[in-house]
Design an enzyme around this catalytic site. Structure first.
Site, PDB file in Angstrom:
ATOM      1  N   HIS A  60       0.525  -5.047 -11.605  1.00  0.00           N
ATOM      2  CA  HIS A  60       1.162  -4.693 -12.889  1.00  0.00           C
ATOM      3  C   HIS A  60       2.687  -4.602 -12.799  1.00  0.00           C
ATOM      4  O   HIS A  60       3.363  -4.558 -13.805  1.00  0.00           O
ATOM      5  CB  HIS A  60       0.545  -3.414 -13.483  1.00  0.00           C
ATOM      6  CG  HIS A  60       1.024  -2.132 -12.871  1.00  0.00           C
ATOM      7  ND1 HIS A  60       0.866  -0.916 -13.490  1.00  0.00           N
ATOM      8  CD2 HIS A  60       1.658  -1.862 -11.688  1.00  0.00           C
ATOM      9  CE1 HIS A  60       1.372   0.044 -12.733  1.00  0.00           C
ATOM     10  NE2 HIS A  60       1.861  -0.505 -11.638  1.00  0.00           N
TER      11      HIS A  60
ATOM     12  N   GLY B 212       0.792  -1.244   0.000  1.00  0.00           N
ATOM     13  CA  GLY B 212       0.000   0.000   0.000  1.00  0.00           C
ATOM     14  C   GLY B 212       0.810   1.273   0.000  1.00  0.00           C
ATOM     15  O   GLY B 212       0.248   2.359   0.092  1.00  0.00           O
TER      16      GLY B 212
ATOM     17  N   ASP C 188       3.630  -2.800   3.666  1.00  0.00           N
ATOM     18  CA  ASP C 188       4.631  -2.549   2.614  1.00  0.00           C
ATOM     19  C   ASP C 188       5.998  -2.873   3.193  1.00  0.00           C
ATOM     20  O   ASP C 188       6.110  -3.320   4.342  1.00  0.00           O
ATOM     21  CB  ASP C 188       4.560  -1.093   2.097  1.00  0.00           C
ATOM     22  CG  ASP C 188       5.000  -0.994   0.627  1.00  0.00           C
ATOM     23  OD1 ASP C 188       6.178  -1.284   0.348  1.00  0.00           O
ATOM     24  OD2 ASP C 188       4.180  -0.638  -0.234  1.00  0.00           O
TER      25      ASP C 188
ATOM     26  N   ARG D  96      -3.511  -1.766  -5.025  1.00  0.00           N
ATOM     27  CA  ARG D  96      -3.653  -0.751  -6.077  1.00  0.00           C
ATOM     28  C   ARG D  96      -2.341  -0.676  -6.857  1.00  0.00           C
ATOM     29  O   ARG D  96      -1.277  -0.459  -6.260  1.00  0.00           O
ATOM     30  CB  ARG D  96      -3.983   0.611  -5.477  1.00  0.00           C
ATOM     31  CG  ARG D  96      -4.454   1.597  -6.549  1.00  0.00           C
ATOM     32  CD  ARG D  96      -4.415   2.991  -6.022  1.00  0.00           C
ATOM     33  NE  ARG D  96      -3.051   3.449  -6.060  1.00  0.00           N
ATOM     34  CZ  ARG D  96      -2.634   4.576  -6.639  1.00  0.00           C
ATOM     35  NH1 ARG D  96      -3.504   5.369  -7.217  1.00  0.00           N
ATOM     36  NH2 ARG D  96      -1.363   4.924  -6.617  1.00  0.00           N
TER      37      ARG D  96
HETATM   38  C1  LIG Z   1       3.346   0.778  -7.669  1.00  0.00           C
HETATM   39  S1  LIG Z   1       3.518   0.862  -5.962  1.00  0.00           S
HETATM   40  C2  LIG Z   1       1.827   0.960  -5.424  1.00  0.00           C
HETATM   41  C3  LIG Z   1       1.712   1.484  -4.045  1.00  0.00           C
HETATM   42  C4  LIG Z   1       0.290   1.627  -3.510  1.00  0.00           C
HETATM   43  N1  LIG Z   1      -0.494   0.435  -3.666  1.00  0.00           N
HETATM   44  C5  LIG Z   1      -0.398   2.802  -4.169  1.00  0.00           C
HETATM   45  O1  LIG Z   1      -1.231   2.607  -5.023  1.00  0.00           O
HETATM   46  O2  LIG Z   1      -0.060   3.951  -3.823  1.00  0.00           O
HETATM   47  C6  LIG Z   1       3.919  -0.807  -5.537  1.00  0.00           C
HETATM   48  C7  LIG Z   1       4.211  -0.999  -4.064  1.00  0.00           C
HETATM   49  O3  LIG Z   1       4.599  -2.371  -3.846  1.00  0.00           O
HETATM   50  C8  LIG Z   1       5.553  -2.373  -2.803  1.00  0.00           C
HETATM   51  N2  LIG Z   1       6.323  -3.621  -2.815  1.00  0.00           N
HETATM   52  C9  LIG Z   1       7.237  -4.016  -3.716  1.00  0.00           C
HETATM   53  N3  LIG Z   1       7.753  -5.217  -3.383  1.00  0.00           N
HETATM   54  C10 LIG Z   1       7.128  -5.575  -2.248  1.00  0.00           C
HETATM   55  C11 LIG Z   1       7.209  -6.721  -1.421  1.00  0.00           C
HETATM   56  N4  LIG Z   1       8.033  -7.713  -1.708  1.00  0.00           N
HETATM   57  N5  LIG Z   1       6.393  -6.789  -0.356  1.00  0.00           N
HETATM   58  C12 LIG Z   1       5.547  -5.758  -0.065  1.00  0.00           C
HETATM   59  N6  LIG Z   1       5.431  -4.649  -0.806  1.00  0.00           N
HETATM   60  C13 LIG Z   1       6.202  -4.560  -1.883  1.00  0.00           C
HETATM   61  C14 LIG Z   1       6.402  -1.154  -3.112  1.00  0.00           C
HETATM   62  O4  LIG Z   1       7.165  -0.736  -2.002  1.00  0.00           O
HETATM   63  C15 LIG Z   1       5.356  -0.140  -3.546  1.00  0.00           C
HETATM   64  O5  LIG Z   1       4.911   0.629  -2.468  1.00  0.00           O
END
Ligand SMILES: C[S@@+](CC[C@H](N)C(=O)[O-])C[C@H]1O[C@@H](n2cnc3c(N)ncnc32)[C@H](O)[C@@H]1O
Length: 448
Positions: free
Chosen positions: A341, A268, A290, A337
């Site tokens: 992708h 998130g 996160d 969210r």
């Molecule tokens: C594109 S961002 C979307 C963030 C959020 N859902 C939003 O819409 O604002 C993807 C998120 O996935 C998190 N992420 C990436 N790898 C992760 C992992 N292994 N476990 C948890 N979160 C992760 C990133 O830190 C990032 O905050």
């Protein structure tokens, strides 16, 4: 007999009339490209937004039709210079210096005196962008902000930026995303061709560019990249603010959930979507998950936006790696969210399967993501005026197709079609029950 050229011109002229009539009716002039952005009551009118979309679709197609193909290829082949010059201007605080100069603008020598960058180089960069309608050259070598470049201004003053450069993007999501794109994305995109032509040789073009086996997320967690993680978190929060809250409230359907039902915002970031939900559904409980750096930023975000929700534990922040077993069992809703992708199918399935293992019989999984529209005619797609591309070209699908290549470049991820989302669910024990279209689609899955 009408021709495709005449049809395109007609779409543009009738659209322009619609826009001008609407502004005249409100007693306000149509916003000038030469002046910094000022909100008007018509900015978010959905019908006018659609009209503007059609004008852009028709104008882009008209340009592609009438321009010599050689000129088109030359312009496209060099379009990385748009990204690099935009990245430079935000890093060198040029829109911020020009904000203080107003409509008279500033000579590049005066700009150089403030930011220390060679005056002639700045003039050439700014002229390149002004030629593309970003900034205005008001006199030779003298530049001012215009409607587009004014969006790049940060919220901090030049004095604050100088005192704490690592914090300069705080509160400025547009500048933050432009800077990230001009840095990580641009460097990675230089290796896209090698990556695609050598399947399996590396995880993504990003990994080749930065010589790391880590995902971009893990890499941003490394101590030397703390500033990049901070900048990206700002951009993601802004991304959340760009979408109407109704996408998320309707997707999660919190009004149908009982008091204290638990919503988990998986991956998130700082929790900006959760904040929107918590305002509309104060009767629910929320956990934002996160990686460590994002949660650290999240603590600051909630302390400034809604500290009472953390204090009452209505909202909790939790460090959780979504490749590990999901610690929150039987939540009413797990949502993500623009997370799926970021990942290729094999990894996206791992994330969804981990969520499924923690889910109860009545848990839902809601994915908010873009949907990839084909550029050809497809059954069920909304009709568009002739002779426009069925996905309205750059007006309708410019953003999602660019995001798709961004995902491919930095994560080996992808934007997916509805059928591809359904297939991910079927492979991981989630049945796609409902698809709610919008600026972001909501895919509602139930446990099966
Ligand atoms: C594109 S961002 C979307 C963030 C959020 N859902 C939003 O819409 O604002 C993807 C998120 O996935 C998190 N992420 C990436 N790898 C992760 C992992 N292994 N476990 C948890 N979160 C992760 C990133 O830190 C990032 O905050």
């Amino acid at each position: 007999m009408t021709t495709p050229l005449a049809e395109l011109a007609q779409l543009i002229s009738s659209g322009v009339k619609t826009l001008e009539d609407a502004y005249t009716k409100q007693g306000i002039p149509f916003p000038s490209l030469d002046a910094p952005f000022q909100p008007t009551p018509l900015d978010f009118d959905p019908a006018l937004f659609q009209t503007a979309h059609l004008i852009v679709a028709a104008a882009s197609q008209l340009i592609a039709t009438v321009r010599s193909p050689m000129e088109t290829v030359q312009a496209y082949a060099a379009s990385m210079h748009v990204t690099s010059t935009l990245g430079f201007v935000v890093d060198a605080d040029i829109p911020d210096v020009l904000r203080d100069a107003g409509s008279k603008g500033l000579h590049v020598k005066e700009l150089a005196a403030v930011n220390g960058v060679d005056a002639d180089s700045q003039a050439r960069v700014l002229r390149f962008l002004a030629t593309r309608h970003v900034f205005k050259e008001v006199a030779p070598n003298t530049f001012a902000n215009n409607r587009v470049s004014s969006l790049l201004v940060k919220t901090k003053s030049l004095k604050e930026i100088k005192a704490d450069p690592e914090a300069k993007y705080d509160g400025a999501p547009v500048a933050a995303i432009v800077a990230s794109t001009g840095d990580e994305s641009l460097k990675a995109s230089g290796y896209l061709s090698e990556f695609l032509r050598n399947p399996g040789a590396d995880l993504s073009a990003f990994n080749t560019a930065f010589k790391t086996p880590a995902t971009m997320w893990e890499w941003r967690e490394e101590p030397h990249n703390v500033w990049r993680a901070r900048r990206f978190a700002v951009g993601m929060k802004g991304g959340g603010d760009m979408f109407p809250a109704s996408i998320f409230t309707e997707g999660v359907a919190g009004d149908k959930l009982p008091a204290d039902a638990l919503i988990v915002d998986v991956g998130g970031s700082v929790g900006s979507v959760t904040l929107k939900l918590a305002k509309v559904f104060p009767h629910l409980r929320y956990i934002v998950q996160d990686l460590q750096k994002e949660i650290t930023e999240g603590e600051k975000f909630w302390a400034s936006s809604a500290p009472e929700l953390l204090a009452s534990k209505r909202v909790q922040l939790q460090v959780h790696n979504f490749f590990e077993p999901q610690p929150v069992k039987d939540a009413a809703v797990y949502f993500m969210r623009v997370v799926i992708h970021d990942w290729p199918d094999v990894t996206a399935k791992e994330i969804m399967a981990n969520t499924r293992k923690a889910a109860g019989a009545n848990s839902k999984l809601v994915l908010f993501d873009c949907v990839m529209p084909y550029a050809c005619v497809t059954p069920g797609a909304p009709p568009v005026p002739s002779p426009l591309l069925p996905n309205l070209g750059v007006a309708g699908a410019g953003f999602v197709t660019a995001l798709d290549i961004e995902m491919m470049t930095v994560f080996n991820g992808k934007e997916r079609t509805v059928d591809e989302f359904r297939a991910l669910g079927e492979a991981t024990g989630w049945k796609l029950e409902e698809v709610k279209p919008g600026m972001l689609f909501a895919f509602v899955f139930s446990a099966c």
